[in-house]
Design a protein around this motif. Structure first.
Motif, PDB file in Angstrom:
ATOM      1  N   ILE A   1       0.098  24.141  19.876  1.00  0.00           N
ATOM      2  CA  ILE A   1       1.468  24.043  20.698  1.00  0.00           C
ATOM      3  C   ILE A   1       1.176  24.979  21.755  1.00  0.00           C
TER       4      ILE A   1
ATOM      5  N   ILE B   1       7.336  17.458  22.092  1.00  0.00           N
ATOM      6  CA  ILE B   1       6.874  17.835  20.837  1.00  0.00           C
ATOM      7  C   ILE B   1       7.746  17.362  19.594  1.00  0.00           C
TER       8      ILE B   1
ATOM      9  N   ILE C   1      11.474  19.854  21.792  1.00  0.00           N
ATOM     10  CA  ILE C   1      10.847  19.940  20.535  1.00  0.00           C
ATOM     11  C   ILE C   1      11.613  19.726  19.290  1.00  0.00           C
TER      12      ILE C   1
ATOM     13  N   HIS D   1       6.304  17.677  13.400  1.00  0.00           N
ATOM     14  CA  HIS D   1       5.165  18.360  12.911  1.00  0.00           C
ATOM     15  C   HIS D   1       5.419  19.284  11.858  1.00  0.00           C
TER      16      HIS D   1
ATOM     17  N   ALA E   1       1.522  15.012  20.530  1.00  0.00           N
ATOM     18  CA  ALA E   1       2.511  15.871  21.438  1.00  0.00           C
ATOM     19  C   ALA E   1       1.984  15.767  22.922  1.00  0.00           C
TER      20      ALA E   1
END
Length: 315
Positions: A239, A226, A251, A229, A159
């Motif tokens: 995060i 991001i 994200i 995950h 990320a």
């Protein structure tokens, strides 16, 4: 100012380009199939940041590379463990007998751990991996600093946190002296936090801090990317630590709320959890991206609704 754009249409993979105001180059995050990514984007991509090499994040590297060969530029590629040999394998799968040695240079920065980065260099036509150095920082140029954290997706996923550096200019309307090279000296003193440094001009001497009021500081913005995950505590803690109070974050929100069990099985996130972690990170603007390709426009609209509710603290 960092200006990100998603280059993937509905049903395509993920690819994000990041532009800068008053700047000829850009950056690319992930190389999924993306029909909105232009030849110019590829040629001007000073650096490419790969989250991981699942096919939907790496399939389009060949197309990007195709437009970079022949530019005689140096391109930096950052990514997780083994990214160097994976890129080497892609490049070596083609024949390069008609390409000059200086057609392009790739510098690959392989993220081994949170504190260890190994840098390699590759050139045509044999694409040998030459060790350059071991690094502790990932990326820093005239405009941008990039930091990272490693998330769990049953493989390492990187990320990325981008910070546009503050812009330091002179406020001409306030200056009563003749402009000259002292202005650059003043900027350098400000950056170096050398307030007592002597600045000389017009037969006068000043401490730098006495002139700092002439400077106009424009704060650079921050951007987070991001991607895939697992929705678990360890990832969420990482995060929150790196992306706290970030200006904008894209994200991964791969699954709908009703499919959260699939998300847990497949180490992905889902609507409310992605929104919730953005709320807890106090992010100013959060944008859900990278949805399962099985979803329709109506499904994605619902994902965005559920994400927004969680991001606003309604969970």
């Amino acid at each position: 100012m960092l200006q990100p754009e998603v280059k993937s249409k509905l049903g395509e993979d993920i690819c994000i380009a990041i532009y800068l105001d008053n700047c000829k180059w850009n950056y690319i995050v992930d190389c999924g199939e993306a029909s909105l990514l232009t030849v110019k984007d590829c040629m001007n991509a000073r650096a490419i940041f790969i989250s991981h090499t699942h096919i939907d994040h790496f399939i389009n590297f060949d197309q990007i590379m195709r437009h970079q060969i022949g530019t005689k530029e140096r391109y930096i590629i950052c990514g997780p463990k083994n990214i160097a040999v994976q890129i080497q394998a892609k490049l070596r799968s083609f024949t390069w007998n008609l390409v000059e040695d200086d057609a392009v240079i790739y510098e690959i920065r392989e993220i081994i751990s949170e504190n260890e980065i190994t840098s390699y260099e590759m050139k045509p036509a044999h694409w040998e991996l030459e060790l350059v150095a071991n690094r502790t920082t990932l990326y820093d140029d005239e405009r941008v600093v990039v930091n990272f954290t490693i998330l769990d997706h049953k493989t390492d996923v990187i990320a990325y946190h981008f910070k546009d550096k503050d812009s330091i200019n002179i406020d001409v309307s306030k200056v009563t002296h003749k402009l000259g090279k002292w202005i650059n000296e003043l900027k350098l003193a400000y950056v170096a936090k050398e307030g007592d440094k002597i600045i000389s001009f017009e037969e006068h001497q000043f401490k730098a801090k006495e002139l700092f009021h002439y400077l106009k500081i424009e704060r650079g913005n921050t951007l987070g990317i991001i991607l895939d995950h697992a929705s678990h505590k360890e990832n969420h803690n990482k995060i929150k630590q790196l992306f706290k109070e970030c200006d904008t974050v894209f994200i991964e929100t791969f699954y709908k709320e009703e499919d959260k069990e699939k998300a847990l099985i497949n180490y992905h996130s889902y609507a409310s959890q992605s929104g919730k972690i953005m709320f807890e990170s106090k992010v100013k603007k959060a944008i859900p991206v990278h949805f399962s390709r099985k979803y329709t426009e109506e499904d994605i609209a619902q994902i965005k609704v559920d994400f927004t509710k969680a991001f606003q603290g309604e969970y």
